[in-house]
Design a protein around this motif. Structure first.
Motif, mmCIF file in Angstrom:
data_model
loop_
_atom_site.group_PDB
_atom_site.id
_atom_site.type_symbol
_atom_site.label_atom_id
_atom_site.label_comp_id
_atom_site.label_asym_id
_atom_site.label_seq_id
_atom_site.Cartn_x
_atom_site.Cartn_y
_atom_site.Cartn_z
ATOM 1 N N GLU A 160 0.828 -1.204 0.000
ATOM 2 C CA GLU A 160 0.000 0.000 0.000
ATOM 3 C C GLU A 160 0.863 1.255 0.000
ATOM 4 O OE1 GLU A 160 -3.078 0.132 2.944
ATOM 5 O OE2 GLU A 160 -3.557 -1.990 2.712
ATOM 6 N N GLY A 161 1.898 1.263 0.834
ATOM 7 C CA GLY A 161 2.776 2.425 0.892
ATOM 8 C C GLY A 161 3.502 2.664 -0.417
ATOM 9 N N ALA A 162 3.982 1.583 -1.032
ATOM 10 C CA ALA A 162 4.710 1.716 -2.294
ATOM 11 C C ALA A 162 3.809 2.240 -3.402
ATOM 12 C CB ALA A 162 5.313 0.370 -2.687
ATOM 13 N N VAL A 163 2.568 1.751 -3.436
ATOM 14 C CA VAL A 163 1.641 2.197 -4.480
ATOM 15 C C VAL A 163 1.263 3.652 -4.270
ATOM 16 C CG1 VAL A 163 -0.655 1.859 -5.466
ATOM 17 C CG2 VAL A 163 0.780 -0.121 -4.926
ATOM 18 N N ARG A 164 1.012 4.054 -3.035
ATOM 19 C CA ARG A 164 0.673 5.463 -2.780
ATOM 20 C C ARG A 164 1.817 6.383 -3.176
ATOM 21 N NH1 ARG A 164 -1.959 4.139 3.107
ATOM 22 N NH2 ARG A 164 -3.997 3.421 2.338
ATOM 23 N N ALA A 165 3.033 5.964 -2.877
ATOM 24 C CA ALA A 165 4.195 6.771 -3.271
ATOM 25 C C ALA A 165 4.316 6.837 -4.791
ATOM 26 C CB ALA A 165 5.468 6.182 -2.666
ATOM 27 N N ALA A 166 4.030 5.730 -5.471
ATOM 28 C CA ALA A 166 4.101 5.712 -6.929
ATOM 29 C C ALA A 166 3.043 6.625 -7.540
ATOM 30 C CB ALA A 166 3.920 4.286 -7.438
ATOM 31 N N ALA B 266 1.684 9.268 -6.071
ATOM 32 C CA ALA B 266 2.077 10.649 -5.791
ATOM 33 C C ALA B 266 3.196 11.113 -6.714
ATOM 34 C CB ALA B 266 2.512 10.777 -4.332
ATOM 35 N N GLY B 267 4.112 10.202 -7.046
ATOM 36 C CA GLY B 267 5.234 10.554 -7.905
ATOM 37 C C GLY B 267 4.995 10.284 -9.371
ATOM 38 N N GLU B 268 3.767 9.883 -9.725
ATOM 39 C CA GLU B 268 3.420 9.554 -11.110
ATOM 40 C C GLU B 268 4.410 8.554 -11.698
ATOM 41 O OE1 GLU B 268 3.080 13.196 -13.267
ATOM 42 O OE2 GLU B 268 1.294 13.841 -12.167
ATOM 43 N N ALA C 101 10.575 1.116 -12.765
ATOM 44 C CA ALA C 101 10.445 0.726 -11.365
ATOM 45 C C ALA C 101 9.704 -0.598 -11.263
ATOM 46 C CB ALA C 101 9.698 1.802 -10.568
ATOM 47 N N VAL C 102 10.206 -1.483 -10.423
ATOM 48 C CA VAL C 102 9.636 -2.817 -10.255
ATOM 49 C C VAL C 102 9.166 -2.991 -8.816
ATOM 50 C CG1 VAL C 102 10.155 -5.284 -10.221
ATOM 51 C CG2 VAL C 102 11.052 -3.852 -12.064
ATOM 52 N N LEU C 103 7.936 -3.472 -8.653
ATOM 53 C CA LEU C 103 7.418 -3.825 -7.335
ATOM 54 C C LEU C 103 7.566 -5.342 -7.187
ATOM 55 C CD1 LEU C 103 6.059 -2.773 -4.761
ATOM 56 C CD2 LEU C 103 3.845 -3.228 -5.842
ATOM 57 N N ASP C 104 8.504 -5.760 -6.358
ATOM 58 C CA ASP C 104 8.885 -7.159 -6.208
ATOM 59 C C ASP C 104 8.091 -7.790 -5.057
ATOM 60 O OD1 ASP C 104 10.097 -9.588 -5.668
ATOM 61 O OD2 ASP C 104 12.132 -8.845 -5.931
ATOM 62 N N LEU C 105 7.221 -8.763 -5.386
ATOM 63 C CA LEU C 105 6.352 -9.392 -4.388
ATOM 64 C C LEU C 105 6.897 -10.726 -3.895
ATOM 65 C CD1 LEU C 105 2.846 -8.840 -6.038
ATOM 66 C CD2 LEU C 105 4.033 -7.345 -4.437
ATOM 67 N N PRO D 234 -6.845 4.285 -11.882
ATOM 68 C CA PRO D 234 -7.128 5.425 -12.770
ATOM 69 C C PRO D 234 -5.895 6.049 -13.406
ATOM 70 C CG PRO D 234 -7.439 6.028 -10.467
ATOM 71 C CD PRO D 234 -7.272 4.542 -10.496
ATOM 72 N N GLU D 235 -4.735 5.939 -12.765
ATOM 73 C CA GLU D 235 -3.526 6.562 -13.303
ATOM 74 C C GLU D 235 -2.657 5.576 -14.083
ATOM 75 O OE1 GLU D 235 -3.244 9.758 -13.121
ATOM 76 O OE2 GLU D 235 -5.065 9.866 -11.883
ATOM 77 N N SER D 236 -3.162 4.391 -14.294
ATOM 78 C CA SER D 236 -2.412 3.347 -15.015
ATOM 79 C C SER D 236 -1.027 3.148 -14.402
ATOM 80 C CB SER D 236 -2.295 3.694 -16.504
ATOM 81 O OG SER D 236 -1.784 2.595 -17.231
ATOM 82 N N ILE D 237 -1.012 2.909 -13.103
ATOM 83 C CA ILE D 237 0.245 2.694 -12.381
ATOM 84 C C ILE D 237 0.763 1.266 -12.600
ATOM 85 C CG2 ILE D 237 1.257 2.535 -10.059
ATOM 86 C CD1 ILE D 237 0.849 5.382 -11.012
ATOM 87 N N PHE D 238 -0.144 0.300 -12.726
ATOM 88 C CA PHE D 238 0.271 -1.098 -12.745
ATOM 89 C C PHE D 238 0.505 -1.621 -14.168
ATOM 90 C CE2 PHE D 238 -2.728 -1.206 -8.914
ATOM 91 C CZ PHE D 238 -1.712 -0.843 -8.034
ATOM 92 N N ASN D 239 1.696 -2.141 -14.411
ATOM 93 C CA ASN D 239 2.041 -2.796 -15.679
ATOM 94 C C ASN D 239 1.585 -1.989 -16.891
ATOM 95 O OD1 ASN D 239 3.232 -4.837 -14.240
ATOM 96 N ND2 ASN D 239 1.716 -6.396 -14.730
#
Length: 416
Positions: free
Chosen positions: A13-19, A21-23, A45-49, A401-406
């Protein structure tokens, strides 16, 4: 490349919110075994799960398992096997086809890709076995969809949307899946010498019989010659092989096998392959062993084609003849794997003619394996009709909405 390694759902959640905010768009990975499927993503940038790898709970008597999204299938599947249970949809292992190190697939990747194996004709697909999920939306908010029992939805069954979404809607952190008891035994009836169209008729007849066929595949001899492992043994006769699988109580299989062979006698005499040998054959069918990256056809692009089962034999036979490619049939003719030699015009790579002919059948094709140059010039995923594309975009924007994922994975970016 900036790699964000997280420890728990709160970190996601924190990583996504930061992403947001930083577009900053994020590429979502577990172990990266399917990174080469789809278009290149527009992010650095890669979000490693991969740290989300725990089994939360396993209740064999309730036939459910809850795991974190980064849990390796190589650990979850043996756990189920120890209680004689399995994922009934037979998740495909793409390692050999894509030429990556085996054992890197995760549960999250399995759901995101939605690639089911031969038993899909009987057990359904990945989405049919996904009961619930915890995930993080493109707003940076955690949410829960579904639950821990089959009948748990009174409104929109949102978790089903995550299956086959290729990580473009939300970041899954935890999922609950239905599991099923493994069959006590299995047999495979092998028919020889059938051409693609005749084999298609034989598979249709078998699936319409009362003998509960759980797998129906056909491999032309030219494709078998490229196989290794269990399927390679079938190539020694120099004949095509049509495979029909029966599973269930051991005592019933001799009768069902003999009855199915009699039912299909007009297609020729069949031979029965038992248990471990049968299981090995179907693993190779599931993972498309004839088209392995380290095999003779490893440099050829591979298409995954879904069409009406009754049309599969004729379509595949014509496709192989016109392109010089090789085709393997699964799902009774409803799923075709086609390895096609790169055309002289690499920009086309048979894509336009392939999709034009499939459209008339109501089918579609995905370019599952291709090099970077080809993925830049050909639509990897099937282009959608205008209305369907608009609906899909509305769904995506409601999650992210901001197309953050993939970002960019599903749709080719046109360069003017």
């Amino acid at each position: 490349m900036n790699i964000l390694r997280i420890r728990d759902a709160a970190d996601v959640e924190g990583a996504v919110r930061a992403a947001v905010a930083g577009e900053q768009p994020l590429e979502i990975i577990g172990h990266g075994s399917k990174r080469s499927i789809g278009h290149a993503m527009t992010t650095n940038a890669v979000l490693d799960l991969s740290a989300l790898n725990a089994v939360i709970s396993y209740e064999p008597h309730e036939l459910i398992v809850t795991v974190q999204a980064g849990a390796p299938l190589d650990e979850v599947v043996p756990l189920l096997d120890s209680r004689n249970q399995e994922f009934a949809f037979e998740p495909m292992d793409t390692a050999a086809l894509l030429g990556v190190r085996p054992g890197r697939g995760t549960v999250g990747g399995m759901i995101g890709a939605g690639l089911a194996g031969p038993r899909r004709i009987k057990a359904g697909g990945v989405r049919d076995h996904l009961l619930g999920a915890h995930a993080v939306s493109g707003f940076g908010d955690g949410f829960k969809a579904g639950g821990r029992v089959v009948k748990n939805v009174t409104g929109y069954d949102l978790c089903k949307l995550l299956a086959g979404s290729w990580g473009t809607l939300a970041v899954m952190t935890e999922v609950t899946l239905k599991v099923m008891p493994k069959a006590e035994a299995e047999r495979t009836l092998v028919l020889r010498r059938l051409d693609d169209v005749t084999a298609n008729r034989a598979m249709t007849a078998a699936m319409g019989s009362p003998y509960d066929v759980s797998g129906a595949a056909h491999l032309p001899h030219s494709a078998l010659k490229a196989a290794r492992g269990a399927l390679a043994g079938l190539a020694s006769t120099g004949q095509a092989a049509t495979l029909l699988r029966l599973e269930g109580i051991k005592a019933s299989l001799p009768h069902r096998g003999a009855a199915l062979a009699a039912h299909l006698a007009s297609f020729g005499a069949g031979e029965l392959v038992e248990d471990s040998e049968s299981a090995a054959l179907w693993r190779d069918v599931r993972d498309v062993a004839p088209f392995a990256a380290d095999g003779p056809l490893g440099a050829w692009p591979v298409w995954r084609i879904v069409c009406p089962p009754a049309s599969g034999g004729g379509f595949g036979q014509a496709l192989a003849r016109e392109t010089g490619g090789e085709v393997v049939y699964d799902w009774g003719g409803g799923l075709l794997w086609a390895a096609l030699p790169p055309s002289v015009d690499v920009v086309n790579a048979h894509a336009a003619s392939l999709r034009r002919r499939l459209a008339s059948l109501g089918g579609h094709a995905t370019l599952l394996r291709a090099d970077d140059a080809l993925r830049r010039t050909v639509d990897v995923f099937p282009p959608q009709a205008k209305g369907v594309a608009a609906l899909a975009e509305r769904v995506r924007r409601s999650f992210d909405p901001e197309s953050i994922f993939n970002r960019g994975r599903l749709t080719r970016t046109l360069i003017s």
